[in-house]
Write a protein that holds these residues in place. Structure first.
Motif, mmCIF file in Angstrom:
data_model
loop_
_atom_site.group_PDB
_atom_site.id
_atom_site.type_symbol
_atom_site.label_atom_id
_atom_site.label_comp_id
_atom_site.label_asym_id
_atom_site.label_seq_id
_atom_site.Cartn_x
_atom_site.Cartn_y
_atom_site.Cartn_z
ATOM 1 N N THR A 1 35.418 56.862 7.977
ATOM 2 C CA THR A 1 34.470 56.464 6.939
ATOM 3 C C THR A 1 33.417 55.531 7.530
ATOM 4 O O THR A 1 33.601 54.959 8.609
ATOM 5 N N ASP A 2 32.314 55.374 6.806
ATOM 6 C CA ASP A 2 31.200 54.544 7.283
ATOM 7 C C ASP A 2 31.680 53.150 7.679
ATOM 8 O O ASP A 2 32.400 52.485 6.934
ATOM 9 N N GLY A 3 31.263 52.737 8.854
ATOM 10 C CA GLY A 3 31.602 51.400 9.323
ATOM 11 C C GLY A 3 32.955 51.309 10.000
ATOM 12 O O GLY A 3 33.302 50.279 10.569
ATOM 13 N N LYS A 4 33.737 52.377 9.927
ATOM 14 C CA LYS A 4 35.066 52.374 10.547
ATOM 15 C C LYS A 4 35.019 53.145 11.863
ATOM 16 O O LYS A 4 34.078 53.870 12.152
ATOM 17 N N THR A 5 36.074 52.983 12.634
ATOM 18 C CA THR A 5 36.158 53.718 13.894
ATOM 19 C C THR A 5 37.535 54.344 14.015
ATOM 20 O O THR A 5 38.445 54.018 13.257
ATOM 21 N N SER A 6 37.695 55.272 14.945
ATOM 22 C CA SER A 6 38.996 55.901 15.213
ATOM 23 C C SER A 6 39.012 56.298 16.680
ATOM 24 O O SER A 6 38.014 56.136 17.400
ATOM 25 N N LEU A 7 40.124 56.830 17.127
ATOM 26 C CA LEU A 7 40.225 57.254 18.526
ATOM 27 C C LEU A 7 39.220 58.358 18.862
ATOM 28 O O LEU A 7 38.858 58.548 20.024
ATOM 29 N N TYR A 8 38.754 59.051 17.836
ATOM 30 C CA TYR A 8 37.796 60.140 18.052
ATOM 31 C C TYR A 8 36.495 59.623 18.681
ATOM 32 O O TYR A 8 35.856 60.332 19.462
ATOM 33 N N ASN A 9 36.132 58.384 18.343
ATOM 34 C CA ASN A 9 34.921 57.789 18.904
ATOM 35 C C ASN A 9 35.008 57.605 20.423
ATOM 36 O O ASN A 9 33.983 57.495 21.098
ATOM 37 N N TYR A 10 36.244 57.574 20.947
ATOM 38 C CA TYR A 10 36.439 57.279 22.373
ATOM 39 C C TYR A 10 36.888 58.502 23.169
ATOM 40 O O TYR A 10 37.091 58.408 24.382
ATOM 41 N N TRP A 11 37.024 59.618 22.494
ATOM 42 C CA TRP A 11 37.423 60.855 23.178
ATOM 43 C C TRP A 11 36.188 61.519 23.780
ATOM 44 O O TRP A 11 35.184 61.713 23.106
ATOM 45 N N ASP A 12 36.235 61.871 25.058
ATOM 46 C CA ASP A 12 35.068 62.456 25.707
ATOM 47 C C ASP A 12 35.169 63.976 25.833
ATOM 48 O O ASP A 12 34.493 64.595 26.652
ATOM 49 N N GLY A 13 36.025 64.591 25.007
ATOM 50 C CA GLY A 13 36.151 66.042 25.015
ATOM 51 C C GLY A 13 35.003 66.719 24.285
ATOM 52 O O GLY A 13 34.076 66.059 23.789
ATOM 53 N N SER B 1 60.982 49.779 12.216
ATOM 54 C CA SER B 1 60.865 50.181 10.811
ATOM 55 C C SER B 1 59.454 50.693 10.555
ATOM 56 O O SER B 1 58.518 50.433 11.323
ATOM 57 N N VAL B 2 59.280 51.395 9.457
ATOM 58 C CA VAL B 2 57.955 51.935 9.100
ATOM 59 C C VAL B 2 56.945 50.807 8.909
ATOM 60 O O VAL B 2 55.789 50.925 9.325
ATOM 61 N N ILE B 3 57.357 49.701 8.293
ATOM 62 C CA ILE B 3 56.434 48.580 8.052
ATOM 63 C C ILE B 3 55.882 48.043 9.374
ATOM 64 O O ILE B 3 54.672 47.811 9.503
ATOM 65 N N CYS B 4 56.743 47.893 10.385
ATOM 66 C CA CYS B 4 56.275 47.373 11.679
ATOM 67 C C CYS B 4 55.400 48.386 12.403
ATOM 68 O O CYS B 4 54.328 48.035 12.926
ATOM 69 N N ILE B 5 55.843 49.617 12.440
ATOM 70 C CA ILE B 5 55.061 50.642 13.134
ATOM 71 C C ILE B 5 53.684 50.780 12.503
ATOM 72 O O ILE B 5 52.665 50.829 13.199
ATOM 73 N N ASN B 6 53.642 50.806 11.162
ATOM 74 C CA ASN B 6 52.345 50.907 10.484
ATOM 75 C C ASN B 6 51.475 49.688 10.748
ATOM 76 O O ASN B 6 50.260 49.809 10.961
ATOM 77 N N GLY B 7 52.079 48.504 10.757
ATOM 78 C CA GLY B 7 51.304 47.289 11.027
ATOM 79 C C GLY B 7 50.676 47.323 12.408
ATOM 80 O O GLY B 7 49.494 46.992 12.577
ATOM 81 N N PHE B 8 51.448 47.751 13.404
ATOM 82 C CA PHE B 8 50.927 47.826 14.773
ATOM 83 C C PHE B 8 49.855 48.913 14.914
ATOM 84 O O PHE B 8 48.873 48.734 15.638
ATOM 85 N N ILE B 9 50.044 50.045 14.227
ATOM 86 C CA ILE B 9 49.039 51.118 14.293
ATOM 87 C C ILE B 9 47.733 50.657 13.659
ATOM 88 O O ILE B 9 46.640 50.862 14.215
ATOM 89 N N ILE B 10 47.828 50.027 12.496
ATOM 90 C CA ILE B 10 46.621 49.559 11.797
ATOM 91 C C ILE B 10 45.908 48.494 12.621
ATOM 92 O O ILE B 10 44.671 48.492 12.737
ATOM 93 N N ALA B 11 46.675 47.593 13.236
ATOM 94 C CA ALA B 11 46.063 46.568 14.101
ATOM 95 C C ALA B 11 45.360 47.212 15.292
ATOM 96 O O ALA B 11 44.254 46.810 15.676
ATOM 97 N N PHE B 12 45.980 48.197 15.883
ATOM 98 C CA PHE B 12 45.386 48.923 17.011
ATOM 99 C C PHE B 12 44.050 49.542 16.601
ATOM 100 O O PHE B 12 43.056 49.446 17.328
ATOM 101 N N ASN B 13 44.049 50.127 15.427
ATOM 102 C CA ASN B 13 42.817 50.759 14.929
ATOM 103 C C ASN B 13 41.734 49.716 14.640
ATOM 104 O O ASN B 13 40.565 49.898 15.003
ATOM 105 N N ARG B 14 42.130 48.595 14.045
ATOM 106 C CA ARG B 14 41.159 47.569 13.638
ATOM 107 C C ARG B 14 40.533 46.866 14.851
ATOM 108 O O ARG B 14 39.390 46.389 14.767
ATOM 109 N N GLN B 15 41.267 46.805 15.963
ATOM 110 C CA GLN B 15 40.716 46.105 17.141
ATOM 111 C C GLN B 15 39.879 47.024 18.033
ATOM 112 O O GLN B 15 39.249 46.562 18.984
ATOM 113 N N LEU B 16 39.887 48.349 17.740
ATOM 114 C CA LEU B 16 39.177 49.292 18.609
ATOM 115 C C LEU B 16 37.694 48.978 18.753
ATOM 116 O O LEU B 16 37.135 49.021 19.853
ATOM 117 N N LYS B 17 37.039 48.681 17.638
ATOM 118 C CA LYS B 17 35.587 48.473 17.680
ATOM 119 C C LYS B 17 35.224 47.295 18.581
ATOM 120 O O LYS B 17 34.193 47.298 19.249
#
Length: 582
Positions: free
Chosen positions: A451-463, A511-527
């Protein structure tokens, strides 16, 4: 008068209790292996403790099972973890058996004289020999390790559980799926040239193209087919089974439902009126009265037309109606209804509607259509589980964020950090559930349309993004691998930083709560940071101070973002303002 002394049993020590439990567990495990093959109609040869020399090795085999010219050797291992030396030894032993097959068959004849006649039915070169290594513990073998021990076929608990369940539902008829697992065809079973004939189904009803509602060149034919022919030629793409293909969508067969339908068949002796829905193989042909083979587009010009289906196992894909077909299963004569059902298998013809795909339609588009039809039929009849819906979304919309996330999870499940840790099947017990990980965290990290203003791993893929967005499977596979590789690297630093908690079953770290927290943090720090290496993530995560014990972990299941904010601020040194802006 002497009084008899009453012997009192000594209470068992904790160690003795554990040993008893282990023995019971091992006994059940071994019985399951034998029952699985016996239920499929294989003959058992009790080979345990019969050591013999073959080639350059002394060999001992736990189980041998035979069906016609198919010989299955099974090794059970009840250890708590994988033993590479044991696996390597069995791999080398089977190599000697394969290189000295005639000597092996001779040993069987000498050792099991009561089975000698069965072994003399075929020439030595006609026998197919397979070695299945069955582990009670999680083997956690990487793809490279499996390739290294390529003589062996590995069954872990889930695969054994699947075939055990199927054979208890379908008995002898389950062996068709087992042969599909081994990639065995009709002409490999029994004597050479004894099979491969064509089954002819007469007088199908042909629906014109404009009556099907399908606009992609798919045609539909309806015809009658005996239950026996369906059992012998059909297969099901069950989501929870031994296959690794992503194109799986059906649920496990329900034993009680099968039994109920079988009871009805035995009491009524009649077939069902509602259609079986199948996908037909490309090898079907249409024959007119004169014997001429005609194209499907021309069959409307003839009054009488027959459908020719090759008499080959596992060629007709059942989309809907597996229970109605499999209720006719072949069982031992001692089974309650077998004496009634046996003649009905040939007599009863079921109404079948078959999809005929254009020759140039690729497999992905075919399976996508099949899964959509399955969902349309079943969503109104019975609640479809959330994980099944996610799985079908992956098939029908492969470029959706849900579809990509589901495939990334499957890829992560084969990589070292999360190897076999995710619950991808109803047969996986006690593993990490994936629905909430996909829906609330991972989809946003891997989406190709952030979504606008957000980023994902797709922004960093050079394929090649243009190629991927045109549904190119190879490009999509490259992107899936890119995502899985980077997520695996990130979580490997989490595992290494918090090693004690990672290996503690009572910890909340996996647990799902920890895995989701780490995934979301990873995504939020990408930019801010982009994609980094192991040392960067490791240096960051060492700063995170948190207690992952069940008693003291401070976050509940709905607080994924709140936990990710703590990770951002402590580990990645975001200011509160920076964290709020992500």
């Amino acid at each position: 008068m002497k009084h008899r002394k009453v012997k009192t049993k000594k209470p068992l020590t904790e160690e003795q209790k554990k040993e008893q439990i282990k023995k019971r567990k091992d006994t059940i495990f071994k019985r399951r292996i034998r029952d699985t093959f016996s239920n499929m109609g294989f003959t058992y040869l009790p080979s345990a403790n019969k050591k013999f020399k073959i080639g350059y090795r002394d060999v001992e085999l736990d189980y041998i099972f035979m069906y016609e010219n198919i010989i299955i050797i099974c090794e059970d291992t009840c250890g708590k973890a994988k033993n590479k030396d044991h696996i390597r030894s069995k791999n080398e032993s089977f190599s000697e058996i394969l290189q000295n097959k005639a000597a092996f068959i001779d040993w069987l004849k000498i050792t099991f004289p009561e089975k000698k006649k069965l072994l003399e039915v075929y020439r030595n070169e006609r026998f197919l020999v397979y070695y299945i290594y069955i582990s009670q513990a999680e083997l956690s073998l990487t793809d490279d390790e499996r390739h290294l021990y390529s003589n062996l076929i590995f069954w872990e608990q889930e695969t054994l559980a699947y075939f055990y369940r199927i054979t208890h539902c379908l008995y002898y008829s389950a062996r068709y799926e087992f042969f599909r697992f081994l990639e065995i065809t009709n002409d490999q079973i029994g004597h050479s040239g004894s099979s491969g004939n064509k089954t002819v189904i007469r007088a199908p009803i042909i629906y014109p193209e404009d009556a099907t509602g399908l606009r992609n060149g798919v045609r539909i034919v309806s015809f009658m087919m005996s239950a026996q022919n369906l059992l012998q030629t059909s297969y099901v793409l069950r989501k929870d089974n031994w296959e690794e293909s992503m194109w799986l969508y059906q649920r496990l067969v329900d034993k009680e439902k099968i039994r109920g339908i079988r009871s009805f068949l035995a009491s009524k002796g009649s077939a069902f009126y509602n259609n079986i829905i199948v996908a037909l193989p490309d090898t079907i042909k249409f024959e007119v009265k004169s014997g001429e083979i005609v194209d499907i587009n021309k069959i409307g010009d003839f009054q009488t037309c027959s459908l020719l289906i090759p008499d080959e196992m596992n060629t007709v894909c059942i989309i809907d109606g597996q229970h109605r077909i499999f209720a006719h299963y072949e069982a031992p004569e001692t089974e309650k209804y077998e004496h009634i059902i046996a003649p009905l298998r040939k007599q009863l013809h079921l109404l079948v509607t078959g999809l005929v795909f254009p020759q140039n339609m690729n497999d992905a588009d075919r399976k996508k259509l099949q899964s959509e039809i399955f969902l349309e039929i079943n969503s109104n009849a019975k609640m479809v589980p959330a994980d099944v819906l996610l799985h079908i979304d992956m098939l029908s919309r492969p470029l959706s964020d849900i579809g990509i996330a589901r495939r990334v999870i499957e890829r992560l499940n084969k990589k070292r950090t999360f190897l076999n840790k995710f619950e991808l099947s109803a047969l996986d017990e006690g593993k990490i559930k994936v629905a909430s990980i996909i829906k609330f965290a991972l989809r946003y990290l891997v989406t190709i349309t952030p979504t606008d203003g957000k980023t994902s791993l797709y922004n960093y893929w050079d394929g090649d993004k243009t190629l991927l967005e045109s549904n190119d499977e190879s490009s999509l596979n490259d992107y899936i691998e890119f995502c899985a590789k980077n997520i695996d690297l990130y979580f490997s630093t989490i595992r290494d930083t918090f090693k004690t908690q990672w290996n503690d079953q009572d910890s909340k770290l996996l647990s799902v709560i920890c895995i989701n927290g780490f995934i979301i943090a990873f995504n939020r720090q990408l930019k801010k940071n982009g994609i980094k290496d192991y040392s960067f993530y490791s240096s960051c995560l060492r700063k995170l101070k948190i207690d992952y014990s069940k008693e003291k972990f401070p976050y509940t299941s709905s607080q994924y973002r709140k936990f990710s904010t703590q990770i951002l601020e402590e580990a990645f040194e975001f200011s509160p303002e920076e964290a709020d802006a992500t």
